[in-house]
Motif scaffolding. Sequence first.
Motif, PDB file in Angstrom:
ATOM      1  N   LEU A  33       7.056 -19.157 -42.288  1.00  0.00           N
ATOM      2  CA  LEU A  33       8.408 -19.665 -42.519  1.00  0.00           C
ATOM      3  C   LEU A  33       9.462 -18.731 -41.931  1.00  0.00           C
TER       4      LEU A  33
ATOM      5  N   ALA B 188       9.685 -19.250 -38.254  1.00  0.00           N
ATOM      6  CA  ALA B 188      10.128 -20.570 -37.793  1.00  0.00           C
ATOM      7  C   ALA B 188      11.540 -20.522 -37.230  1.00  0.00           C
TER       8      ALA B 188
ATOM      9  N   ALA C  21      12.546 -21.663 -33.524  1.00  0.00           N
ATOM     10  CA  ALA C  21      13.526 -22.722 -33.235  1.00  0.00           C
ATOM     11  C   ALA C  21      14.598 -22.226 -32.280  1.00  0.00           C
TER      12      ALA C  21
ATOM     13  N   ASN D 145      -0.492 -24.466 -42.122  1.00  0.00           N
ATOM     14  CA  ASN D 145       0.247 -25.385 -41.255  1.00  0.00           C
ATOM     15  C   ASN D 145       0.297 -26.791 -41.829  1.00  0.00           C
TER      16      ASN D 145
ATOM     17  N   LEU E 109       3.026 -26.654 -44.350  1.00  0.00           N
ATOM     18  CA  LEU E 109       4.343 -26.606 -43.717  1.00  0.00           C
ATOM     19  C   LEU E 109       4.733 -27.964 -43.141  1.00  0.00           C
ATOM     20  N   GLN E 110       3.751 -28.755 -42.752  1.00  0.00           N
ATOM     21  CA  GLN E 110       4.019 -30.097 -42.229  1.00  0.00           C
ATOM     22  C   GLN E 110       4.230 -31.126 -43.335  1.00  0.00           C
TER      23      GLN E 110
ATOM     24  N   THR F  24       3.207 -28.048 -36.009  1.00  0.00           N
ATOM     25  CA  THR F  24       4.153 -28.014 -37.126  1.00  0.00           C
ATOM     26  C   THR F  24       5.585 -28.141 -36.628  1.00  0.00           C
ATOM     27  N   LEU F  25       5.928 -27.405 -35.567  1.00  0.00           N
ATOM     28  CA  LEU F  25       7.276 -27.496 -35.001  1.00  0.00           C
ATOM     29  C   LEU F  25       7.556 -28.905 -34.494  1.00  0.00           C
TER      30      LEU F  25
ATOM     31  N   VAL G 254       6.222 -31.678 -35.715  1.00  0.00           N
ATOM     32  CA  VAL G 254       6.424 -32.502 -36.907  1.00  0.00           C
ATOM     33  C   VAL G 254       7.831 -32.317 -37.440  1.00  0.00           C
ATOM     34  N   TRP G 255       8.362 -31.109 -37.329  1.00  0.00           N
ATOM     35  CA  TRP G 255       9.729 -30.838 -37.781  1.00  0.00           C
ATOM     36  C   TRP G 255      10.789 -31.443 -36.861  1.00  0.00           C
ATOM     37  N   GLY G 256      10.381 -31.996 -35.734  1.00  0.00           N
ATOM     38  CA  GLY G 256      11.311 -32.689 -34.857  1.00  0.00           C
ATOM     39  C   GLY G 256      11.700 -31.937 -33.601  1.00  0.00           C
TER      40      GLY G 256
ATOM     41  N   ARG H 272       7.224 -25.095 -26.763  1.00  0.00           N
ATOM     42  CA  ARG H 272       7.037 -25.192 -28.212  1.00  0.00           C
ATOM     43  C   ARG H 272       5.654 -24.704 -28.633  1.00  0.00           C
TER      44      ARG H 272
END
Length: 261
Positions: free
Chosen positions: A11, A14, A18, A96, A99-100, A143-144, A146-148, A166
Amino acid sequence: MKLVTITRSLLRSAAAAALALSVAGCATTPATSEGETTVNDPLEGPNRVVFAVNEAADKVVIRPVTEVYVAVVPDPLRQAVHTFIQNLMSPLYIANHLLQGNFEGAQLATGRFMTNTILGLGGIADVASEAGLPEKPADFGQTLGVWGLGSGPYLVLPLLGPSNVRDAVGYGVDTLGDPFRIWTNGVGQDGLQWGRTGASGVDRRSQVLREIDDLRRNSIDFYATVRSLYAQQRDAAIRGSSAPANPEFPEFPEYNTPAKK
């Protein structure tokens, strides 16, 4: 407690991931007129150079070593190596999935880890698969997504192969948060980490020996084929499909090669 520590570490990473992606211009992959995704590859020239170097390394070293491995090591032992390596990665898969927000995936990964660790002699035997718990890896690049976050430009990494901005960031975060790496560094046993890395590479290559040979033989542009397969596989994984860890290679017909005179 170790899982909580790993999750918190991911976390914290992350935000940095980003930021790196936004600086790199991580736009989503554009769509064609037919609605299919295409790959954003503005660095195609340098990527092709790295791809050619990787191809040479594979043909000269990696593939021959893998062929010997497959020829010498019996199937049950190769499966044990694969299961053991995957079991070492399980804490990262669990983190992961959490986190998703994929709690079913986290439960599945936890069940596999506990079953194979306790009943599978520390992860050597794949008791979990026999019990109906299939393998479902998850990584921080996924995971990134999935976060968009978009994939950003396509990249070919030295020895690691196809990726994107990514997924490259995700690979770095997973590497830093890998509990096995943290443990080996803590006890001064970096050789174990290098050993696992080598074994993992040979194991993964052994899973696709025939498929890659078929792709090389039948592809007009092998670079473009690999790029497309990678993008499709990653897109399917992020959408939460049941795509396997390795790309699903197309089937090619068998051709009989004329004997040399």
